[in-house]
Write a protein that holds these residues in place. Structure first.
Motif, PDB file in Angstrom:
ATOM      1  N   PRO A   1      62.024  30.284   5.633  1.00  0.00           N
ATOM      2  CA  PRO A   1      61.850  30.719   7.027  1.00  0.00           C
ATOM      3  C   PRO A   1      60.797  29.874   7.756  1.00  0.00           C
ATOM      4  O   PRO A   1      59.791  29.476   7.171  1.00  0.00           O
ATOM      5  CB  PRO A   1      61.384  32.178   6.887  1.00  0.00           C
ATOM      6  CG  PRO A   1      60.819  32.283   5.510  1.00  0.00           C
ATOM      7  CD  PRO A   1      61.564  31.298   4.669  1.00  0.00           C
TER       8      PRO A   1
ATOM      9  N   GLN B   1      59.381  30.760  11.193  1.00  0.00           N
ATOM     10  CA  GLN B   1      59.522  31.757  12.254  1.00  0.00           C
ATOM     11  C   GLN B   1      58.808  31.403  13.551  1.00  0.00           C
ATOM     12  O   GLN B   1      58.870  32.171  14.510  1.00  0.00           O
ATOM     13  CB  GLN B   1      59.060  33.116  11.726  1.00  0.00           C
ATOM     14  CG  GLN B   1      59.966  33.615  10.597  1.00  0.00           C
ATOM     15  CD  GLN B   1      59.475  34.906   9.981  1.00  0.00           C
ATOM     16  OE1 GLN B   1      58.293  35.217  10.049  1.00  0.00           O
ATOM     17  NE2 GLN B   1      60.388  35.658   9.372  1.00  0.00           N
TER      18      GLN B   1
ATOM     19  N   LEU C   1      70.104  35.278  11.143  1.00  0.00           N
ATOM     20  CA  LEU C   1      69.538  36.115  12.209  1.00  0.00           C
ATOM     21  C   LEU C   1      68.891  37.367  11.624  1.00  0.00           C
ATOM     22  O   LEU C   1      67.796  37.774  12.036  1.00  0.00           O
ATOM     23  CB  LEU C   1      70.642  36.509  13.201  1.00  0.00           C
ATOM     24  CG  LEU C   1      71.071  35.438  14.208  1.00  0.00           C
ATOM     25  CD1 LEU C   1      72.422  35.788  14.819  1.00  0.00           C
ATOM     26  CD2 LEU C   1      70.015  35.294  15.313  1.00  0.00           C
ATOM     27  N   GLU C   2      69.571  37.951  10.660  1.00  0.00           N
ATOM     28  CA  GLU C   2      69.056  39.177  10.050  1.00  0.00           C
ATOM     29  C   GLU C   2      67.713  38.921   9.349  1.00  0.00           C
ATOM     30  O   GLU C   2      66.820  39.758   9.366  1.00  0.00           O
ATOM     31  CB  GLU C   2      70.088  39.710   9.045  1.00  0.00           C
ATOM     32  CG  GLU C   2      69.790  41.119   8.572  1.00  0.00           C
ATOM     33  CD  GLU C   2      70.913  41.668   7.699  1.00  0.00           C
ATOM     34  OE1 GLU C   2      70.665  42.672   7.011  1.00  0.00           O
ATOM     35  OE2 GLU C   2      72.015  41.090   7.705  1.00  0.00           O
ATOM     36  N   LYS C   3      67.579  37.711   8.756  1.00  0.00           N
ATOM     37  CA  LYS C   3      66.332  37.358   8.068  1.00  0.00           C
ATOM     38  C   LYS C   3      65.269  36.836   9.039  1.00  0.00           C
ATOM     39  O   LYS C   3      64.142  36.560   8.622  1.00  0.00           O
ATOM     40  CB  LYS C   3      66.606  36.280   7.015  1.00  0.00           C
ATOM     41  CG  LYS C   3      67.500  36.735   5.874  1.00  0.00           C
ATOM     42  CD  LYS C   3      67.805  35.540   4.960  1.00  0.00           C
ATOM     43  CE  LYS C   3      68.797  35.921   3.874  1.00  0.00           C
ATOM     44  NZ  LYS C   3      69.187  34.736   3.066  1.00  0.00           N
ATOM     45  N   SER C   4      65.643  36.675  10.324  1.00  0.00           N
ATOM     46  CA  SER C   4      64.737  36.099  11.342  1.00  0.00           C
ATOM     47  C   SER C   4      64.119  34.788  10.855  1.00  0.00           C
ATOM     48  O   SER C   4      62.905  34.592  10.887  1.00  0.00           O
ATOM     49  CB  SER C   4      63.620  37.091  11.698  1.00  0.00           C
ATOM     50  OG  SER C   4      64.158  38.269  12.230  1.00  0.00           O
TER      51      SER C   4
ATOM     52  N   TYR D   1      64.184  31.863  12.104  1.00  0.00           N
ATOM     53  CA  TYR D   1      63.594  30.989  13.120  1.00  0.00           C
ATOM     54  C   TYR D   1      63.157  31.802  14.332  1.00  0.00           C
ATOM     55  O   TYR D   1      63.563  32.957  14.517  1.00  0.00           O
ATOM     56  CB  TYR D   1      64.600  29.907  13.526  1.00  0.00           C
ATOM     57  CG  TYR D   1      65.152  29.146  12.341  1.00  0.00           C
ATOM     58  CD1 TYR D   1      64.349  28.279  11.609  1.00  0.00           C
ATOM     59  CD2 TYR D   1      66.473  29.312  11.942  1.00  0.00           C
ATOM     60  CE1 TYR D   1      64.839  27.591  10.511  1.00  0.00           C
ATOM     61  CE2 TYR D   1      66.980  28.629  10.842  1.00  0.00           C
ATOM     62  CZ  TYR D   1      66.160  27.776  10.127  1.00  0.00           C
ATOM     63  OH  TYR D   1      66.642  27.105   9.032  1.00  0.00           O
ATOM     64  N   GLU D   2      62.372  31.154  15.193  1.00  0.00           N
ATOM     65  CA  GLU D   2      61.858  31.821  16.393  1.00  0.00           C
ATOM     66  C   GLU D   2      62.990  32.188  17.351  1.00  0.00           C
ATOM     67  O   GLU D   2      63.007  33.269  17.926  1.00  0.00           O
ATOM     68  CB  GLU D   2      60.865  30.890  17.087  1.00  0.00           C
ATOM     69  CG  GLU D   2      60.270  31.467  18.360  1.00  0.00           C
ATOM     70  CD  GLU D   2      59.417  30.435  19.088  1.00  0.00           C
ATOM     71  OE1 GLU D   2      58.196  30.615  19.119  1.00  0.00           O
ATOM     72  OE2 GLU D   2      59.991  29.449  19.606  1.00  0.00           O
ATOM     73  N   SER D   3      63.919  31.243  17.537  1.00  0.00           N
ATOM     74  CA  SER D   3      65.078  31.500  18.401  1.00  0.00           C
ATOM     75  C   SER D   3      66.252  30.679  17.904  1.00  0.00           C
ATOM     76  O   SER D   3      66.071  29.679  17.191  1.00  0.00           O
ATOM     77  CB  SER D   3      64.754  31.149  19.859  1.00  0.00           C
ATOM     78  OG  SER D   3      64.397  29.786  19.966  1.00  0.00           O
TER      79      SER D   3
ATOM     80  N   THR E   1      69.700  41.903  16.359  1.00  0.00           N
ATOM     81  CA  THR E   1      68.995  40.613  16.452  1.00  0.00           C
ATOM     82  C   THR E   1      69.371  39.845  17.718  1.00  0.00           C
ATOM     83  O   THR E   1      69.170  38.633  17.793  1.00  0.00           O
ATOM     84  CB  THR E   1      69.324  39.753  15.211  1.00  0.00           C
ATOM     85  OG1 THR E   1      70.756  39.641  15.084  1.00  0.00           O
ATOM     86  CG2 THR E   1      68.760  40.368  13.944  1.00  0.00           C
TER      87      THR E   1
ATOM     88  N   LEU F   1      67.081  37.244  19.512  1.00  0.00           N
ATOM     89  CA  LEU F   1      66.810  35.940  18.904  1.00  0.00           C
ATOM     90  C   LEU F   1      67.779  34.858  19.383  1.00  0.00           C
ATOM     91  O   LEU F   1      67.488  33.669  19.292  1.00  0.00           O
ATOM     92  CB  LEU F   1      66.884  36.029  17.370  1.00  0.00           C
ATOM     93  CG  LEU F   1      65.825  36.893  16.676  1.00  0.00           C
ATOM     94  CD1 LEU F   1      66.093  36.945  15.175  1.00  0.00           C
ATOM     95  CD2 LEU F   1      64.434  36.338  16.949  1.00  0.00           C
TER      96      LEU F   1
END
Length: 707
Positions: A102, A104, A126-129, A131-133, A159, A162
């Protein structure tokens, strides 16, 4: 006035490769527009790509992660280098289906194919977030079902905040040179994988597993498979048209895959124009907004590969054709196996390749000699002015006494070093090609094929049975020669016994005659013996042809001299009288048909009669209800009316020639040479770029399937 404006617009419009590069840079810049004038591919050949000056985006941060899949990697690797990625803020590029840590606090640009597997992996990210966007870019339009799947996954995970962008990019093609392109393979086939140091984006090159020609011509293909393939090809061509920014006038012969592709493509373009008009959104076609939409219309000629198989099987004599035939060449990377395996990048930034790719091999050898001498002179001038005896000793100079000369040397050294590296690359490639030429007797094969229509069966058998001393054509070389002969001579010049004798000789040489069986069956069924339809006849240019027997007089001495010079590390004073070895100047069928449609006043009556019956599809014109096929017989772009074939003749300054079933370097070189002589601008492409050995394999598989 219109003609003046047309010429001005034509002279400034970017090539397909330049347009694709600009689109990719915009994508990497978080879809903030970049200035095309800063595009490195539009700079002078040889200029470093690091000269990119892309404006900083006003919104999100500049530094970002780029996420690719195997197919989009090929699109980027062909036109961008690692330095180009860094210049637009890409600090890391990774594979979508790899394990990624990640990051983030960094935005991610996704550039992937629109497949269910990819959508689900994006949803996991997306679920793991990670990246920032997320800026999601799909190489071709995302189908409605997959868009809904993505929306459902995002809603389920909560999500949505994001996801910054979801965009269709219309970039599902590969442009290895400014006037050459091929479509991406379908997602379930192995990609072409340009494993280039250029972009450090690659992996090992797999064997081509997908062939449009095979799908469309195999008796085992279902109607659904053929329909899906035509849809895929039309979608890829639509990406090309959108990237070019012009709505073309489409021409295609009737009754084959080219007609089916042309009609599907026309419908796609019509739908896009209508959709933007109804919704008052920006048109996909850039020229619509510039006011040049009706002023500058290119031709799009779509042809079926069966119109001429000969160039796909012939032995070429140009630099790029020999490299494709003798070496492992995928996209813009050439692999030389001997003496040790090394790979080289050949692209439009390589000044020598850009200048000499389409030239005959002896002329290329002479150019290497010329460039080496020029390099030595420039290096000698620097060493003379600085008082240093060797370029490597510049660091040892007396700095106080030679400050001005030192500045000159430091300025010139990077360019000289880069130039030397390019010349070393091409010396190594030329050495490898020369060894193949001598070992396989490619000069003899080429000169025989140049005058193939004059060869009798007995002469051909004699050539196959008694090659010259120390010359060992491969079994595939012999098979290709026989196929070229069979496709180039009238049926009344051989008997069944002759064919049986040739087949026996090929089997004795170890060749798989399944390809010969397939070509024979196809010709017998279709009786395509007329020039330009399956038979690979050519149209000589009056006064420019060279007798085939004299074409390679003295080649042995030429090759010995080249070998000696390469061993000595130079190519000084190489090849006097090289013009004696140049191939005959002639138009191949695809070039001849292109000439008839782009420059009718210079074309032969036979070519004009053939092309007058071609479909005429203008996506901008209102449909002609009386035609029944959506064909508007017009006398000028944008007009309507029935009109005869003769009434549809018009001149074009720009054109795209696309072959459904595969493109080859011999045909590309012939078309490029014609365009250069006539001042036309022609872009050539196909569903795949296939080397002769690969096309023989396709024919063999078809022969075994039909047996």
């Amino acid at each position: 006035m219109a003609s003046i404006a047309l010429r001005q617009a034509s002279s400034t419009s970017p090539t397909l490769q330049e347009s694709q590069t600009t689109a990719l840079l915009t994508l990497l810049n978080l879809n903030n527009t970049v200035d095309p004038s800063n595009n490195p591919t539009q700079a002078v050949a040889g200029k470093a790509a690091s000269a990119l000056k892309i404006p900083a985006p006003s919104g999100p941060p500049v530094w970002k992660v780029l996420v690719l899949d195997q197919y989009t990697k090929d699109v980027l690797a062909t036109v961008l280098r690692v330095q180009d990625l860094r210049d637009v803020g890409v600090t890391l590029h990774v594979q979508l289906h790899s394990n990624r840590p990640p990051l983030q606090d960094v935005p991610a640009v996704y550039f992937v194919s629109p497949t269910l597997t990819n959508i689900r992996r994006i949803a996991q990210d997306l679920e793991k977030s990670l990246y920032e966007s997320f800026h999601l870019n799909f190489v071709e339009p995302l189908p409605r079902a997959l868009l809904e799947e993505l929306a459902a996954e995002v809603a389920r995970g909560g999500t949505g905040e994001l996801v910054e962008q979801v965009l269709d990019q219309y970039l599902s093609f590969i442009a290895p040179s400014p006037s050459l392109f091929s479509l991406l393979p379908p997602p379930n086939a192995a990609p072409a994988s340009a494993s280039t140091s250029n972009a450090a984006l690659g992996s090992a090159v797999p064997i081509l597993t997908h062939s449009t020609y095979s799908v469309l011509n195999s008796p085992s293909s279902s109607e659904q498979q053929i329909e899906e393939e035509i849809e895929r090809v039309a979608s890829g061509l639509f990406s090309v048209v959108v990237t070019m920014g012009h709505v073309p006038v489409i021409r295609a012969p009737r009754g084959n895959a080219a007609e089916m592709t042309a009609k599907k493509l026309e419908q796609k373009i019509r739908d896009a124009i209508l959709s933007s008009a109804r919704s008052h959104t920006t048109s996909l076609f850039a020229q619509d907004a510039s006011g040049l939409s009706n002023l500058q219309r290119p031709l799009l000629l779509i042809l079926d590969r069966n119109i001429d198989l000969v160039p796909m099987l012939s032995h070429g004599w140009t630099y790029q054709a020999l490299a494709s035939d003798c070496l492992e060449m995928k996209l813009n990377r050439v692999v030389v196996a001997q003496p040790q395996k090394r790979s080289y990048d050949l692209d439009s930034k390589d000044f020598f390749w850009a200048k000499n790719a389409a030239n005959p091999f002896p002329q290329v050898a002479e150019e290497i000699d010329t460039e080496l001498n020029r390099y030595k002179q420039d290096a000698a001038e620097i060493t003379r002015s600085t008082g240093v005896s060797d370029m490597n000793d510049i660091a040892q100079m007396d700095l106080s006494a030679n400050a001005a000369h030192l500045k000159t040397a430091i300025t010139a050294l990077p360019e000289l070093t880069a130039r030397k590296a390019v010349l070393d690359t091409h010396m190594n490639i030329a050495t490898a090609l020369l060894e193949e030429i001598k070992k396989r007797g490619l000069d003899e094969l080429f000169s025989t094929e140049e005058a193939i229509s004059k060869q009798t069966t007995q002469a051909l058998l004699e050539f196959l049975r008694n090659p010259k001393a120390d010359v060992h054509p491969t079994a595939v070389d012999k098979l290709r020669l026989v196929l070229v002969w069979y496709l180039s001579v009238p049926e009344n010049t051989y008997s069944r016994d002759d064919i049986a004798e040739l087949e026996k000789e090929l089997k004795g040489a170890g060749a798989d005659v399944a390809a010969f069986d397939y070509v024979r069956r196809t010709r017998e069924i279709s009786k395509m013996t007329n020039p330009g339809a399956f038979a690979g006849s050519t149209t000589p240019v009056p006064g420019a042809s060279t007798p085939g027997g004299e074409l390679f007089k003295g080649f042995s001495a030429l090759s010995n001299r080249l070998t000696d010079r390469l061993k000595d590390g130079g190519l000084e004073n190489l090849i006097s009288g090289v013009k004696n070895f140049l191939p005959a100047n002639k138009l191949l069928p695809v070039t001849r048909l292109t000439e008839a449609l782009m420059d009718p006043s210079a074309a032969s009556n036979q070519s004009l009669q053939e092309t007058d019956d071609y479909l005429f599809l203008d996506p901008r014109a209102p449909r002609n209800p009386n035609a029944g096929l959506g064909i508007s017989g017009v006398g000028a772009p944008g007009g309507t009316g029935a009109g005869s074939g003769r009434g549809r003749r018009m001149a074009f300054s720009e054109g795209v020639v696309f072959v459904v079933g595969g493109a080859g370097y011999i045909e590309y070189g012939n078309l490029e040479e014609w365009a250069k002589k006539t001042g036309k601008r022609v872009t050539y492409g196909g569903t795949e770029i296939v080397d002769p050995g690969g096309f023989v394999q396709v024919l063999e598989s078809l022969g075994k399937t039909a047996a």
